[in-house]
Design an enzyme around this catalytic site. Structure first.
Site, PDB file in Angstrom:
ATOM      1  CG  ASN A 137     -41.275-132.795  49.029  1.00  0.00           C
ATOM      2  OD1 ASN A 137     -40.805-133.462  49.947  1.00  0.00           O
ATOM      3  ND2 ASN A 137     -41.588-133.313  47.879  1.00  0.00           N
ATOM      4  CG  HIS A 193     -38.334-129.100  44.896  1.00  0.00           C
ATOM      5  ND1 HIS A 193     -38.022-130.215  45.658  1.00  0.00           N
ATOM      6  CD2 HIS A 193     -39.618-129.297  44.509  1.00  0.00           C
ATOM      7  CE1 HIS A 193     -39.045-131.039  45.700  1.00  0.00           C
ATOM      8  NE2 HIS A 193     -40.032-130.517  45.011  1.00  0.00           N
ATOM      9  CD  GLU A 205     -41.276-136.367  46.299  1.00  0.00           C
ATOM     10  OE1 GLU A 205     -41.934-136.873  45.372  1.00  0.00           O
ATOM     11  OE2 GLU A 205     -41.051-135.171  46.394  1.00  0.00           O
TER      12      GLU A 205
HETATM   13  P1  FAE Z   1     -44.704-120.077  42.694  1.00  0.00           P
HETATM   14  O1  FAE Z   1     -45.644-121.014  43.354  1.00  0.00           O
HETATM   15  O2  FAE Z   1     -43.839-120.563  41.618  1.00  0.00           O
HETATM   16  O3  FAE Z   1     -45.524-118.804  42.258  1.00  0.00           O
HETATM   17  C1  FAE Z   1     -44.971-117.762  41.491  1.00  0.00           C
HETATM   18  C2  FAE Z   1     -46.034-117.205  40.555  1.00  0.00           C
HETATM   19  O4  FAE Z   1     -45.564-115.975  39.988  1.00  0.00           O
HETATM   20  C3  FAE Z   1     -46.370-118.113  39.381  1.00  0.00           C
HETATM   21  O5  FAE Z   1     -47.765-118.300  39.311  1.00  0.00           O
HETATM   22  C4  FAE Z   1     -45.837-117.352  38.169  1.00  0.00           C
HETATM   23  O6  FAE Z   1     -46.595-117.582  36.983  1.00  0.00           O
HETATM   24  C5  FAE Z   1     -45.931-115.920  38.630  1.00  0.00           C
HETATM   25  N1  FAE Z   1     -44.982-115.005  37.958  1.00  0.00           N
HETATM   26  C6  FAE Z   1     -43.694-115.218  37.683  1.00  0.00           C
HETATM   27  N2  FAE Z   1     -43.113-114.129  37.098  1.00  0.00           N
HETATM   28  C7  FAE Z   1     -44.135-113.181  37.026  1.00  0.00           C
HETATM   29  C8  FAE Z   1     -44.189-111.846  36.523  1.00  0.00           C
HETATM   30  N3  FAE Z   1     -43.104-111.238  36.022  1.00  0.00           N
HETATM   31  N4  FAE Z   1     -45.371-111.196  36.584  1.00  0.00           N
HETATM   32  C9  FAE Z   1     -46.472-111.802  37.096  1.00  0.00           C
HETATM   33  N5  FAE Z   1     -46.470-113.074  37.582  1.00  0.00           N
HETATM   34  C10 FAE Z   1     -45.304-113.745  37.555  1.00  0.00           C
HETATM   35  O7  FAE Z   1     -43.663-119.454  43.800  1.00  0.00           O
HETATM   36  N6  FAE Z   1     -43.224-128.666  46.430  1.00  0.00           N
HETATM   37  C11 FAE Z   1     -43.617-129.342  47.528  1.00  0.00           C
HETATM   38  O8  FAE Z   1     -43.418-128.862  48.656  1.00  0.00           O
HETATM   39  N7  FAE Z   1     -44.257-130.558  47.423  1.00  0.00           N
HETATM   40  C12 FAE Z   1     -44.493-131.137  46.215  1.00  0.00           C
HETATM   41  O9  FAE Z   1     -45.078-132.222  46.157  1.00  0.00           O
HETATM   42  C13 FAE Z   1     -44.046-130.459  45.039  1.00  0.00           C
HETATM   43  N8  FAE Z   1     -44.208-131.003  43.812  1.00  0.00           N
HETATM   44  C14 FAE Z   1     -43.858-130.282  42.693  1.00  0.00           C
HETATM   45  C15 FAE Z   1     -44.110-130.824  41.419  1.00  0.00           C
HETATM   46  C16 FAE Z   1     -43.843-130.075  40.291  1.00  0.00           C
HETATM   47  C17 FAE Z   1     -44.082-130.664  38.939  1.00  0.00           C
HETATM   48  C18 FAE Z   1     -43.329-128.746  40.414  1.00  0.00           C
HETATM   49  C19 FAE Z   1     -43.057-127.892  39.200  1.00  0.00           C
HETATM   50  C20 FAE Z   1     -43.075-128.208  41.673  1.00  0.00           C
HETATM   51  C21 FAE Z   1     -43.320-128.982  42.806  1.00  0.00           C
HETATM   52  N9  FAE Z   1     -43.095-128.461  44.082  1.00  0.00           N
HETATM   53  C22 FAE Z   1     -43.441-129.175  45.193  1.00  0.00           C
HETATM   54  C23 FAE Z   1     -42.475-127.134  44.261  1.00  0.00           C
HETATM   55  C24 FAE Z   1     -43.473-126.028  44.692  1.00  0.00           C
HETATM   56  O10 FAE Z   1     -44.611-126.045  43.861  1.00  0.00           O
HETATM   57  C25 FAE Z   1     -42.752-124.673  44.637  1.00  0.00           C
HETATM   58  O11 FAE Z   1     -41.656-124.737  45.541  1.00  0.00           O
HETATM   59  C26 FAE Z   1     -43.657-123.517  45.024  1.00  0.00           C
HETATM   60  O12 FAE Z   1     -44.753-123.416  44.158  1.00  0.00           O
HETATM   61  C27 FAE Z   1     -42.890-122.195  45.024  1.00  0.00           C
HETATM   62  O13 FAE Z   1     -43.706-121.209  45.631  1.00  0.00           O
HETATM   63  P2  FAE Z   1     -43.453-119.676  45.382  1.00  0.00           P
HETATM   64  O14 FAE Z   1     -44.459-118.911  46.147  1.00  0.00           O
HETATM   65  O15 FAE Z   1     -42.016-119.371  45.618  1.00  0.00           O
END
Ligand code: FAE
Length: 547
Positions: free
Chosen positions: A526, A488, A403
């Site tokens: 991503n 990621h 990126e």
């Molecule tokens: P996620 O979105 O992490 O959701 C999981 C949720 O479960 C969270 O809200 C947690 O707080 C919650 N949780 C965890 N444990 C518990 C529990 N025991 N009880 C209740 N709640 C709980 O999972 N990806 C892209 O494709 N493009 C981008 O530009 C990009 N930029 C990023 C920039 C940053 C700084 C970061 C940190 C990540 C980035 N990502 C990007 C990665 C992307 O946000 C990530 O892959 C997804 O959010 C993962 O999705 P999930 O549904 O797996």
């Protein structure tokens, strides 16, 4: 980077001369370090928080991409759903009138239960930029394991709250290496389009890109890539491009053009709160408990599952422990959250029949960061939109997709900044440590070397062509590579290994994984579009056959 880190505004006090010289900055950094604000929004647990003793047909753990897709589709199919989210609901402005803190001045809202920031880009001009903050249930978790720091979003919307919004569909020819058991035609004809539509992904207006000041850094990145023979590809994002144009015109409050990212975006980014979660609300069938953390899931005597949930306050302390029952439970706590829960529940006897694949196959999507120091005639602009628009594709030849990321410090830095996603083959494992009562990850710091080697296939060549050098001041003193982290996390309950081909956990009927834990460590780009598309595919099958 969407995935990108940036320095706190230690940079703002620097003149171009002190920046280039790399000296004279100590006072600037120290002044900034002392300025942490205590701005905190009101704690906002949902008014509809789940009562102890409740019985729900479907309980979803986590409100990120996987969880939001599952809840929406279940609700549309007539199922009542309760979502449990350990983070806050992020719907209440703090004392500064904004819901989210700015990236350049982190405050209590910025980090999950830390007393000092842990910014991905830890240094500027070689000097550390982290600062003290009040401990609070903030939005970005920098979760530390032995060999790696894993950044994750905390709150209703999960990673969509903090990420850079790059909505990238992998190249079709690479899909077989990502999820070999999944029908490629179905994904590219049905589920990727459904996910991209649901997320509101769109590509920048090419004419505007060519002219706007805020993408000068990306045009420089493109020029350097192309002069070295690498294709530069535009990628869609979930930012509202019309809003960004109005930001540039000074007609609306700024978010991307105020450098907002990492700690939330106050206006233009279409996080899940504005897409899937808004549609979920319209169904009237879904309730969400924020500041609630699932700690256990085990078979209930009368069928279904008993779920134990800690209600948290904003210091992270448990104020109440609730037990509820659910017919079906969807693990959508993210790759790390889901893996940690399942590994512990298997090891401690709550779910002993989970198979030996639980916790395995975890990868960092090959993330590695670096900066390049450009010549004075290649300025990257003092105004940089925080949402990247494209990348350098050397995946097939060198194993890296980079990126072209912003470094929105508010001053001219003459720096090009990149987050590379690489074909790193290393995979780690989560395991239970009974002595400490914690789940550990056996990633080793040295395992990033393949990522560095792959990223160098791009940047060594560009540096040679341009007569430029790597920046050595962004990740420590004289350190080129940001190789200590990932944005990621992927894997830990991999499709067809820990679950069947649709995310049904082996060993227990009615338990499902529906998030990034299903994907074996890498997506070549991503990941959130792939996580969303896979969730759309799996929930469609589950609704058709299991309800
Ligand atoms: P996620 O979105 O992490 O959701 C999981 C949720 O479960 C969270 O809200 C947690 O707080 C919650 N949780 C965890 N444990 C518990 C529990 N025991 N009880 C209740 N709640 C709980 O999972 N990806 C892209 O494709 N493009 C981008 O530009 C990009 N930029 C990023 C920039 C940053 C700084 C970061 C940190 C990540 C980035 N990502 C990007 C990665 C992307 O946000 C990530 O892959 C997804 O959010 C993962 O999705 P999930 O549904 O797996």
């Amino acid at each position: 980077m969407s995935d990108f880190p940036m320095p706190s505004n230690g940079s703002k006090g620097f003149s171009r001369r002190t920046f280039i010289a790399g000296t004279g900055s100590i006072l600037g950094v120290a002044a900034v370090a002392g300025r942490a604000s205590a701005a905190q929004p009101a704690a906002a647990p949902s008014a509809a928080s789940i009562p102890a003793g409740a019985h729900v047909p479907a309980l979803v753990i986590g409100t990120g991409y996987g969880g939001s897709v599952a809840a929406l589709r279940l609700a549309q199919a007539g199922v009542d759903v309760h979502m449990i989210e350990m983070g806050m609901s992020w719907d209440t402005p703090g004392p500064d009138g904004k819901i989210f803190a700015n990236t350049t001045s982190p405050d209590a809202r910025s980090f999950w239960l830390r007393t000092k920031t842990k910014q991905p880009l830890s240094n500027f001009l070689g000097f550390p930029i982290d600062r003290d903050i009040p401990k609070y249930t903030g939005i970005l978790d920098a979760e530390e394991f032995a060999g790696i720091t894993v950044y994750q979003g905390r709150g209703v919307g999960g990673g969509s709250l903090v990420n850079g919004g790059m909505a990238v569909t992998p190249k079709r020819e690479n899909f077989g290496a990502i999820l070999p058991s999944v029908n490629v035609d179905e994904m590219y004809n049905t589920y990727y389009p459904r996910a991209n539509a649901g997320l509101g992904a769109a590509t920048i207006d090419p004419a505007w890109f060519e002219n706007t000041d805020c993408y000068q850094y990306a045009r420089v990145g493109r020029k350097h890539a192309q002069r070295s023979g690498f294709p530069f590809v535009f990628v869609p994002t979930v930012y509202d491009w019309d809003y960004m144009k109005q930001e540039a015109a000074g007609a609306v409050p700024k978010s991307a053009l105020a450098g907002e990212i990492l700690y939330g975006n106050n206006y233009g980014k279409k996080s899940l709160q504005k897409t899937y979660l808004a549609r979920i609300k319209e169904t009237g069938r879904v309730t969400i408990s924020a500041l609630h953390k699932v700690t256990s899931v085990s078979p209930a005597a009368g069928g279904g599952y008993t779920v134990t949930i800690d209600q948290l306050d904003t210091t992270g302390a448990t104020t109440l422990t609730k037990t509820v029952t659910a017919d079906k439970v969807f693990f959508a706590a993210g790759s790390v959250g889901t893996s940690k829960l399942l590994v512990r529940l298997k090891a401690t006897g709550a779910l002993p029949n989970l198979n030996a694949e639980i916790g395995q196959g975890w990868g960092d999507n090959g993330n590695v960061m670096c900066g390049r120091a450009n010549h004075m005639w290649d300025s990257t602009g003092s105004l940089q939109a925080s949402i990247p628009t494209g990348g350098i594709d050397n995946w097939n030849a060198g194993g890296a997709f980079a990126e072209v990321a912003p470094l929105p410090t508010g001053i001219e830095t003459y720096a090009s900044f990149y987050l590379s996603i690489t074909k790193n083959p290393n995979r780690a494992r989560f395991s239970w440590n009974a002595a400490t009562g914690k789940v550990e990850l056996d990633w080793q710091a040295a395992w990033k070397q393949p990522s560095i080697d792959m990223a160098k296939t791009i940047f060594d060549k560009i540096n040679a062509k341009e007569g430029t050098i790597y920046r050595t001041d962004l990740f420590g003193a004289y350190k080129i590579w940001g190789d200590h982290l990932t944005y990621h996390p992927l894997g830990g309950a991999v499709l067809t290994k820990a679950t069947d081909n649709y995310g049904r956990l082996y060993g227990y009927s009615g338990l499902y994984v529906i998030d990034g834990a299903l994907i074996p460590g890498n997506t070549s780009v991503n990941p959130f579009v792939t996580i969303t598309a896979l969730a759309e595919r799996n929930i469609e099958k589950i609704i058709a056959t299991d309800l």
